[in-house]
Write a protein that holds these residues in place. Structure first.
Motif, PDB file in Angstrom:
ATOM      1  N   GLU A 112      10.185  33.967   7.723  1.00 30.14           N
ATOM      2  CA  GLU A 112      11.131  34.558   8.672  1.00 30.14           C
ATOM      3  C   GLU A 112      11.495  35.981   8.257  1.00 30.14           C
ATOM      4  O   GLU A 112      11.615  36.866   9.103  1.00 30.14           O
ATOM      5  CB  GLU A 112      12.389  33.703   8.781  1.00 30.14           C
ATOM      6  N   ALA A 113      11.661  36.220   6.956  1.00 31.61           N
ATOM      7  CA  ALA A 113      11.986  37.565   6.476  1.00 31.61           C
ATOM      8  C   ALA A 113      10.836  38.531   6.757  1.00 31.61           C
ATOM      9  O   ALA A 113      11.065  39.674   7.178  1.00 31.61           O
ATOM     10  CB  ALA A 113      12.298  37.530   4.986  1.00 31.61           C
ATOM     11  N   GLU A 114       9.594  38.074   6.564  1.00 31.06           N
ATOM     12  CA  GLU A 114       8.439  38.913   6.867  1.00 31.06           C
ATOM     13  C   GLU A 114       8.376  39.234   8.352  1.00 31.06           C
ATOM     14  O   GLU A 114       8.120  40.375   8.740  1.00 31.06           O
ATOM     15  CB  GLU A 114       7.150  38.226   6.427  1.00 31.06           C
ATOM     16  N   GLU A 115       8.596  38.223   9.189  1.00 31.33           N
ATOM     17  CA  GLU A 115       8.569  38.437  10.633  1.00 31.33           C
ATOM     18  C   GLU A 115       9.684  39.392  11.056  1.00 31.33           C
ATOM     19  O   GLU A 115       9.488  40.218  11.950  1.00 31.33           O
ATOM     20  CB  GLU A 115       8.696  37.113  11.373  1.00 31.33           C
ATOM     21  N   LYS A 116      10.839  39.270  10.420  1.00 31.06           N
ATOM     22  CA  LYS A 116      11.950  40.155  10.751  1.00 31.06           C
ATOM     23  C   LYS A 116      11.606  41.600  10.407  1.00 31.06           C
ATOM     24  O   LYS A 116      11.901  42.512  11.189  1.00 31.06           O
ATOM     25  CB  LYS A 116      13.214  39.720  10.008  1.00 31.06           C
ATOM     26  N   LYS A 117      10.971  41.823   9.248  1.00 28.68           N
ATOM     27  CA  LYS A 117      10.563  43.167   8.866  1.00 28.68           C
ATOM     28  C   LYS A 117       9.595  43.744   9.892  1.00 28.68           C
ATOM     29  O   LYS A 117       9.729  44.896  10.317  1.00 28.68           O
ATOM     30  CB  LYS A 117       9.913  43.165   7.489  1.00 28.68           C
ATOM     31  N   LYS A 118       8.613  42.938  10.307  1.00 28.73           N
ATOM     32  CA  LYS A 118       7.636  43.398  11.304  1.00 28.73           C
ATOM     33  C   LYS A 118       8.328  43.712  12.626  1.00 28.73           C
ATOM     34  O   LYS A 118       8.040  44.720  13.266  1.00 28.73           O
ATOM     35  CB  LYS A 118       6.554  42.339  11.519  1.00 28.73           C
ATOM     36  N   ARG A 119       9.222  42.831  13.038  1.00 26.07           N
ATOM     37  CA  ARG A 119       9.930  43.010  14.303  1.00 26.07           C
ATOM     38  C   ARG A 119      10.785  44.277  14.274  1.00 26.07           C
ATOM     39  O   ARG A 119      10.793  45.060  15.227  1.00 26.07           O
ATOM     40  CB  ARG A 119      10.795  41.772  14.577  1.00 26.07           C
ATOM     41  N   GLU A 120      11.485  44.505  13.156  1.00 29.45           N
ATOM     42  CA  GLU A 120      12.308  45.704  13.031  1.00 29.45           C
ATOM     43  C   GLU A 120      11.448  46.960  13.031  1.00 29.45           C
ATOM     44  O   GLU A 120      11.830  47.972  13.618  1.00 29.45           O
ATOM     45  CB  GLU A 120      13.153  45.630  11.761  1.00 29.45           C
ATOM     46  N   GLU A 121      10.286  46.900  12.393  1.00 33.09           N
ATOM     47  CA  GLU A 121       9.386  48.055  12.376  1.00 33.09           C
ATOM     48  C   GLU A 121       8.885  48.361  13.792  1.00 33.09           C
ATOM     49  O   GLU A 121       8.847  49.520  14.206  1.00 33.09           O
ATOM     50  CB  GLU A 121       8.207  47.781  11.434  1.00 33.09           C
ATOM     51  N   LEU A 122       8.519  47.321  14.534  1.00 33.79           N
ATOM     52  CA  LEU A 122       8.069  47.532  15.916  1.00 33.79           C
ATOM     53  C   LEU A 122       9.197  48.093  16.782  1.00 33.79           C
ATOM     54  O   LEU A 122       8.960  48.979  17.623  1.00 33.79           O
ATOM     55  CB  LEU A 122       7.545  46.229  16.514  1.00 33.79           C
ATOM     56  N   ARG A 182      12.091  30.539   5.063  1.00 39.60           N
ATOM     57  CA  ARG A 182      12.923  31.745   4.939  1.00 39.60           C
ATOM     58  C   ARG A 182      12.076  32.965   4.606  1.00 39.60           C
ATOM     59  O   ARG A 182      12.305  34.056   5.124  1.00 39.60           O
ATOM     60  CB  ARG A 182      14.003  31.542   3.875  1.00 39.60           C
ATOM     61  N   ARG A 183      11.073  32.786   3.728  1.00 38.89           N
ATOM     62  CA  ARG A 183      10.202  33.893   3.361  1.00 38.89           C
ATOM     63  C   ARG A 183       9.405  34.379   4.566  1.00 38.89           C
ATOM     64  O   ARG A 183       9.329  35.585   4.832  1.00 38.89           O
ATOM     65  CB  ARG A 183       9.243  33.473   2.241  1.00 38.89           C
TER      66      ARG A 183
END
Length: 71
Positions: free
Chosen positions: A44-54, A41-42
């Motif tokens: 995935e949350a980091e990847e989601k932040k990166k994806r949203e930033e991109l 989950r941690r």
């Protein structure tokens, strides 16, 4: 109606032993899998932040191209 059948004490002990062993196994398995799931989950949350930033950057670039004076 037929009266209930008397269940053997050995069968009762076996059933409750199996139930308790299953509960112990489930608790051990849960304790084993919980940290793994938390880590997933941690990550995935980091990847989601990166994806949203991109996605935000790509959106800003697209808007900048559309609103250019040099059309």
């Amino acid at each position: 109606m037929v009266p209930p059948v008397q269940v053997s004490p050995l069968i009762k002990v076996t059933r409750y032993s199996a139930l308790l062993l299953g509960m112990v196994y489930g608790k051990k398995r849960y304790d084993y899998l919980k940290p793994i799931a938390e880590e997933e989950r941690r990550v995935e949350a980091e990847e989601k932040k990166k994806r949203e930033e991109l996605e935000r950057i790509a959106k800003e670039l697209a808007e900048a191209r559309e609103d250019s004076i040099l059309k």
